[in-house]
Design an enzyme around this catalytic site. Structure first.
Site, PDB file in Angstrom:
ATOM      1  N   ARG A  59      -3.190 -10.204   4.739  1.00  0.00           N
ATOM      2  CA  ARG A  59      -3.429 -11.535   5.334  1.00  0.00           C
ATOM      3  C   ARG A  59      -2.149 -12.184   5.863  1.00  0.00           C
ATOM      4  O   ARG A  59      -2.228 -13.116   6.667  1.00  0.00           O
ATOM      5  CB  ARG A  59      -4.062 -12.465   4.292  1.00  0.00           C
ATOM      6  CG  ARG A  59      -5.493 -12.132   3.991  1.00  0.00           C
ATOM      7  CD  ARG A  59      -6.137 -13.241   3.178  1.00  0.00           C
ATOM      8  NE  ARG A  59      -7.578 -13.140   3.213  1.00  0.00           N
ATOM      9  CZ  ARG A  59      -8.299 -12.368   2.409  1.00  0.00           C
ATOM     10  NH1 ARG A  59      -7.698 -11.647   1.497  1.00  0.00           N
ATOM     11  NH2 ARG A  59      -9.610 -12.330   2.511  1.00  0.00           N
ATOM     12  N   GLU A 119      -0.671  -5.178  -8.441  1.00  0.00           N
ATOM     13  CA  GLU A 119      -0.773  -6.313  -9.376  1.00  0.00           C
ATOM     14  C   GLU A 119      -0.864  -7.661  -8.665  1.00  0.00           C
ATOM     15  O   GLU A 119      -1.081  -8.673  -9.314  1.00  0.00           O
ATOM     16  CB  GLU A 119       0.429  -6.317 -10.329  1.00  0.00           C
ATOM     17  CG  GLU A 119       0.379  -5.190 -11.328  1.00  0.00           C
ATOM     18  CD  GLU A 119       1.463  -5.295 -12.391  1.00  0.00           C
ATOM     19  OE1 GLU A 119       2.395  -6.114 -12.232  1.00  0.00           O
ATOM     20  OE2 GLU A 119       1.382  -4.550 -13.374  1.00  0.00           O
ATOM     21  N   LYS A 120      -0.691  -7.680  -7.349  1.00  0.00           N
ATOM     22  CA  LYS A 120      -0.898  -8.957  -6.659  1.00  0.00           C
ATOM     23  C   LYS A 120      -2.323  -9.444  -6.930  1.00  0.00           C
ATOM     24  O   LYS A 120      -2.560 -10.611  -7.158  1.00  0.00           O
ATOM     25  CB  LYS A 120      -0.666  -8.835  -5.153  1.00  0.00           C
ATOM     26  CG  LYS A 120      -0.866 -10.180  -4.470  1.00  0.00           C
ATOM     27  CD  LYS A 120      -0.699 -10.097  -2.977  1.00  0.00           C
ATOM     28  CE  LYS A 120      -1.831  -9.400  -2.278  1.00  0.00           C
ATOM     29  NZ  LYS A 120      -3.098 -10.156  -2.242  1.00  0.00           N
ATOM     30  N   ASP A 121      -3.265  -8.490  -6.897  1.00  0.00           N
ATOM     31  CA  ASP A 121      -4.663  -8.813  -7.209  1.00  0.00           C
ATOM     32  C   ASP A 121      -4.883  -8.530  -8.696  1.00  0.00           C
ATOM     33  O   ASP A 121      -5.642  -7.619  -9.056  1.00  0.00           O
ATOM     34  CB  ASP A 121      -5.585  -7.959  -6.347  1.00  0.00           C
ATOM     35  CG  ASP A 121      -5.364  -8.227  -4.867  1.00  0.00           C
ATOM     36  OD1 ASP A 121      -5.690  -9.323  -4.416  1.00  0.00           O
ATOM     37  OD2 ASP A 121      -4.831  -7.338  -4.174  1.00  0.00           O
ATOM     38  N   HIS A 129       0.846  -1.206   0.000  1.00  0.00           N
ATOM     39  CA  HIS A 129       0.000   0.000   0.000  1.00  0.00           C
ATOM     40  C   HIS A 129       0.878   1.252   0.000  1.00  0.00           C
ATOM     41  O   HIS A 129       0.561   2.248  -0.653  1.00  0.00           O
ATOM     42  CB  HIS A 129      -0.898   0.033   1.243  1.00  0.00           C
ATOM     43  CG  HIS A 129      -1.877  -1.101   1.332  1.00  0.00           C
ATOM     44  ND1 HIS A 129      -1.792  -2.070   2.301  1.00  0.00           N
ATOM     45  CD2 HIS A 129      -2.947  -1.419   0.570  1.00  0.00           C
ATOM     46  CE1 HIS A 129      -2.782  -2.925   2.150  1.00  0.00           C
ATOM     47  NE2 HIS A 129      -3.504  -2.569   1.095  1.00  0.00           N
TER      48      HIS A 129
HETATM   49  O1  PAF Z   1      -7.831  -4.720  -2.990  1.00  0.00           O
HETATM   50  C1  PAF Z   1      -8.522  -4.340  -2.013  1.00  0.00           C
HETATM   51  O2  PAF Z   1      -8.006  -4.032  -0.928  1.00  0.00           O
HETATM   52  C2  PAF Z   1     -10.033  -4.275  -2.145  1.00  0.00           C
HETATM   53  O3  PAF Z   1     -10.516  -5.287  -2.953  1.00  0.00           O
HETATM   54  C3  PAF Z   1     -10.527  -2.901  -2.633  1.00  0.00           C
HETATM   55  C4  PAF Z   1     -10.044  -2.593  -4.031  1.00  0.00           C
HETATM   56  C5  PAF Z   1     -10.056  -1.812  -1.676  1.00  0.00           C
HETATM   57  C6  PAF Z   1     -12.067  -2.874  -2.655  1.00  0.00           C
HETATM   58  O4  PAF Z   1     -12.602  -3.115  -1.394  1.00  0.00           O
END
Ligand code: PAF
Length: 259
Positions: free
Chosen positions: A184, A145-147, A34
């Site tokens: 997590r 990009e992890k998600d 983040h």
């Molecule tokens: O990636 C996340 O943390 C969540 O899926 C998001 C984009 C903040 C939506 O709740």
């Protein structure tokens, strides 16, 4: 840094902003991944807005929602230190005044990979992201990009709905042993943390998808999928940690041709 718990106050403030706005949506429990999104937004925009909202509609498993790490005070300090200008911390009633009657659904890719294992997950994600983008009205929004599946679905949603926002993908930040940073990870006990390193090591190997899945299973993981699609190898697997189970995801570019 200004904190907005009220949507009405935020909307009033938004009208007063001039210049470009960068947006980093999060569910809190901020980590260096983040932080890298926030740094990039601060470098590229006049104002950076962070949202911290643990969105219940994207959790198909109530235990996963209850056990999700919550570190609000630490998150606010980090965001402030990194130069965020505003943080939104809304409540459920603020985000869902309609009681989740209106939803944004994608009916193809959202049913694959994580979507095939987490019923309604991406509808929850797309709906909350659409609401947040409408509230923040950013020029750019930053996603890790992890998600990667989430990033693609959000990028395509914005294109499909003619939204004036640029969706910026940001490289996954990793621990030195390759483990992708994730909120997590805080839930991993010592044994699970040391096993978790295998996920990235195996998906970067020249083994086939099936072979990677089998190796993870042999090491005690419950594997949702190991799949190569469009030169990227995706994985989701859970492992026991203390009294619970922690589900981790990762993906890497895979140009080896091995699937
Ligand atoms: O990636 C996340 O943390 C969540 O899926 C998001 C984009 C903040 C939506 O709740």
């Amino acid at each position: 840094m200004k904190r907005f718990a009220s949507i009405a106050d935020w909307r009033e403030h938004r009208h007063s902003l001039t210049g470009s706005v960068g947006f980093v949506p999060t569910m809190g429990a901020l980590h260096d991944g983040h932080a890298s999104l926030l740094r990039r937004s601060v470098a590229e925009n006049d104002h950076t807005v962070l949202s911290i909202y643990l969105n219940p509609t994207q959790f198909n498993n109530p235990a996963d929602l209850t056990g999700y790490p919550k570190t609000l005070e630490r998150d606010l300090t980090l965001a402030c230190d990194l130069g965020a200008d505003c943080v939104l911390t809304p409540r459920y009633e603020d985000i869902y005044p309609d009681g989740y009657r209106y939803q944004v659904c994608e009916d193809q890719f959202s049913r694959e990979l994580c979507g095939a294992h987490r019923d309604g997950h991406f509808t929850g994600v797309l709906t909350v992201v659409m609401k947040l983008l409408n509230l923040i009205k950013p020029d750019r929004a930053y996603f890790g990009e992890k998600d990667y599946q989430q990033y693609l679905l959000i990028r395509d949603m914005c294109e499909a709905f003619f939204m004036d926002v640029s969706i910026v993908p940001c490289a996954t930040v990793r621990e030195s042993d390759g483990l992708a940073l994730s909120s997590r990870n805080e839930l991993l006990d010592e044994k699970a943390r040391s096993a978790a390193t295998l996920i990235n090591r195996l998906i970067r190997s020249s083994r086939s998808d099936d072979c990677v899945a089998r190796s993870l299973e042999d090491m005690g993981f419950e594997v949702d999928y190991v799949v190569t699609r469009q030169e990227r190898r995706f994985v989701a697997a859970s492992l026991p940690s203390g009294d619970s189970t922690v589900r981790l995801i990762d993906n890497v570019v895979n140009t080896s041709g091995i699937t």
